[in-house]
Design a protein around this motif. Structure first.
Motif, short mmCIF file in Angstrom:
data_model
loop_
_atom_site.label_atom_id
_atom_site.label_comp_id
_atom_site.label_asym_id
_atom_site.label_seq_id
_atom_site.Cartn_x
_atom_site.Cartn_y
_atom_site.Cartn_z
N ALA A 87 0.82 -1.19 0.07
CA ALA A 87 -0.21 -0.12 0.18
C ALA A 87 1.00 1.30 -0.11
O ALA A 87 0.36 2.05 -0.77
CB ALA A 87 -1.14 -0.02 1.29
N VAL A 88 1.85 1.18 0.78
CA VAL A 88 2.75 2.54 0.61
C VAL A 88 3.38 2.45 -0.45
O VAL A 88 3.45 4.03 -0.82
CB VAL A 88 3.86 2.03 1.97
N VAL A 89 4.10 1.68 -1.09
CA VAL A 89 4.59 1.58 -2.24
C VAL A 89 3.63 2.18 -3.33
O VAL A 89 3.90 3.05 -4.16
CB VAL A 89 5.29 0.30 -2.77
N ALA A 90 2.53 1.71 -3.46
CA ALA A 90 1.48 2.02 -4.35
C ALA A 90 1.20 3.57 -4.51
O ALA A 90 1.23 4.45 -5.10
CB ALA A 90 0.24 1.06 -4.22
N TYR A 91 1.23 4.01 -2.97
CA TYR A 91 0.76 5.37 -2.55
C TYR A 91 1.91 6.30 -3.03
O TYR A 91 1.55 7.47 -3.61
CB TYR A 91 0.55 5.53 -1.12
N GLY A 92 3.18 5.86 -3.17
CA GLY A 92 4.29 6.62 -3.47
C GLY A 92 4.21 6.72 -4.88
O GLY A 92 4.85 7.75 -5.58
N HIS A 93 3.76 5.71 -5.60
CA HIS A 93 3.72 5.68 -7.01
C HIS A 93 2.65 6.77 -7.41
O HIS A 93 3.15 7.55 -8.44
CB HIS A 93 3.53 4.41 -7.65
N TYR A 94 1.82 6.59 -6.97
CA TYR A 94 0.57 7.60 -7.37
C TYR A 94 0.93 8.96 -6.99
O TYR A 94 0.84 10.07 -7.81
CB TYR A 94 -0.72 7.14 -6.55
N LEU A 95 1.56 9.17 -5.87
CA LEU A 95 2.07 10.64 -5.40
C LEU A 95 2.95 11.05 -6.40
O LEU A 95 2.85 12.57 -6.84
CB LEU A 95 2.68 10.56 -3.79
N GLY A 96 3.98 10.35 -6.76
CA GLY A 96 5.10 10.89 -7.57
C GLY A 96 4.48 11.26 -8.90
O GLY A 96 4.96 12.19 -9.77
N LEU A 97 3.18 10.35 -9.61
CA LEU A 97 2.82 10.73 -10.90
C LEU A 97 1.99 12.12 -10.71
O LEU A 97 1.95 12.87 -11.60
CB LEU A 97 1.88 9.53 -11.20
N ILE A 98 1.26 12.35 -9.61
CA ILE A 98 0.56 13.36 -9.34
C ILE A 98 1.48 14.81 -9.24
O ILE A 98 1.34 15.73 -9.85
CB ILE A 98 -0.31 13.34 -8.08
N LEU A 99 2.72 14.46 -8.39
CA LEU A 99 3.33 15.58 -8.22
C LEU A 99 4.31 15.85 -9.55
O LEU A 99 4.43 17.34 -9.76
CB LEU A 99 4.66 15.17 -7.19
N ALA A 100 4.44 14.86 -10.53
CA ALA A 100 5.09 15.09 -11.52
C ALA A 100 4.06 15.97 -12.71
O ALA A 100 4.56 16.96 -13.35
CB ALA A 100 5.59 13.73 -12.16
N THR A 101 2.91 15.55 -12.74
CA THR A 101 2.05 16.32 -13.39
C THR A 101 1.79 17.64 -13.03
O THR A 101 1.71 18.52 -13.74
CB THR A 101 0.56 15.58 -13.52
N ALA A 102 1.58 18.00 -11.62
CA ALA A 102 1.59 19.32 -11.04
C ALA A 102 2.82 20.30 -11.50
O ALA A 102 2.50 21.33 -11.90
CB ALA A 102 1.37 19.16 -9.52
N CYS A 103 3.74 19.63 -11.39
CA CYS A 103 5.06 20.32 -11.69
C CYS A 103 4.96 21.02 -13.22
O CYS A 103 5.25 22.08 -13.67
CB CYS A 103 6.33 19.71 -11.39
N LEU A 104 4.65 20.05 -13.88
CA LEU A 104 4.66 20.23 -15.69
C LEU A 104 3.60 21.32 -16.13
O LEU A 104 3.71 22.21 -16.59
CB LEU A 104 4.08 18.85 -16.27
N ILE A 105 2.31 21.15 -15.07
CA ILE A 105 1.52 22.17 -15.48
C ILE A 105 1.91 23.53 -14.82
O ILE A 105 1.47 24.60 -15.66
CB ILE A 105 0.04 21.75 -14.80
N ALA A 106 2.41 23.70 -13.86
CA ALA A 106 2.78 24.77 -13.16
C ALA A 106 3.93 25.46 -14.13
O ALA A 106 4.09 26.52 -14.37
CB ALA A 106 3.52 24.48 -11.94
#
Length: 258
Positions: free
Chosen positions: A74-93
């Motif tokens: 669960a922790v690894v999956a959460y980290g994976h999703y968090l990384g994807l969301i964070l990368a997308t947010a940075c690109l949009i910014a």
């Protein structure tokens, strides 16, 4: 945890008793064509044996429940999703910030967004590796899944495109540091347009990754015959080929190019 196990055991015992209660009436019903008490007794023994055979299945449920509640996965999956969301947010910014003639503060923000994007990409890489090898469906599944390799290809395209943005930011920072009078040199419209198109490509690539992930997890197009070497060719070519191209373009960039 002990209280939870006791509660689950009580539930299983109640279910076992319920099964026995459901089967009990049938042992006392008279057969339609008239049977002896011995046959009724034998039927009762058969139902009791069935209930006893089901008991180990009920008792073993906590072990499967514990397996399903894998905290590490669960922790690894959460980290994976968090990384994807964070990368997308940075690109949009970055996409919303970049423009011709940005001031120093805006370019500093671009530098921060790009650095955070790099950390997010690293998080995605590490957690993705762990999901493939430890906590997901296993390498034996993923290596034969074409959409898994398509997902990696999209990630490679987004990562390779980021080389142009990162190299350009580093190049501009180094050039600015060499200016002795500290006069800020604004970004040209041509370079801003090129960086915008590259970031748009990154957003499109990373935006398609969740779709490939949902298809991949369901085994769409799964092929036992597919060797992992063949699947690995597209992402490797995308990362190495496009990465080299974008870095070379950033290093050799001049605003007077035709």
């Amino acid at each position: 945890m002990a209280a939870y196990n006791r509660s689950r055991c009580r539930q299983k015992l109640l279910l076992l008793l319920l099964l026995c209660a459901i089967s009990a009436p049938w042992t006392f019903l008279s057969p339609a064509h008239g049977s002896s008490k011995a046959s009724s007794f034998q039927a009762s023994r058969a139902h009791a044996a069935t209930a006893l055979m089901m008991a180990p299945m009920l008792v073993s449920t906590p072990a499967s429940a514990a397996a399903e509640g894998d905290i590490g996965g669960a922790v690894v999956a959460y980290g994976h999703y968090l990384g994807l969301i964070l990368a997308t947010a940075c690109l949009i910014a970055e996409r919303l910030t970049i423009r011709a003639g940005m001031n120093k503060e805006e370019e500093d923000r671009m530098r921060v967004f790009d650095a955070v994007y790099g950390l997010a990409a690293l998080l995605i890489l590490i957690t993705g590796y762990l999901r493939v090898t430890e906590y997901g469906k296993g390498w034996e599944f993923y290596q034969h899944e074409p959409i898994f390799w398509l997902k990696l290809t999209l990630a490679a395209v987004s990562g390779a495109a980021s080389f142009f943005v990162t190299a350009t930011i580093i190049k501009r920072s180094a050039a600015q540091a060499e200016v002795k009078d500290q006069v800020f040199i604004p970004m040209s419209e041509k370079l801003a347009n090129r960086m915008t198109s590259v970031i748009n490509a990154q957003i499109l690539a990373i935006g398609a990754i969740p779709l490939t992930a949902t298809l991949m997890s369901r085994g769409v197009l799964y092929a036992d015959w597919l060797p992992w070497q063949a699947g690995a060719v597209p992402p490797v070519l995308a990362l190495v080929g496009l990465g080299f191209r974008y870095v070379k373009e950033a290093v050799e960039w001049t605003d007077d190019d035709k």
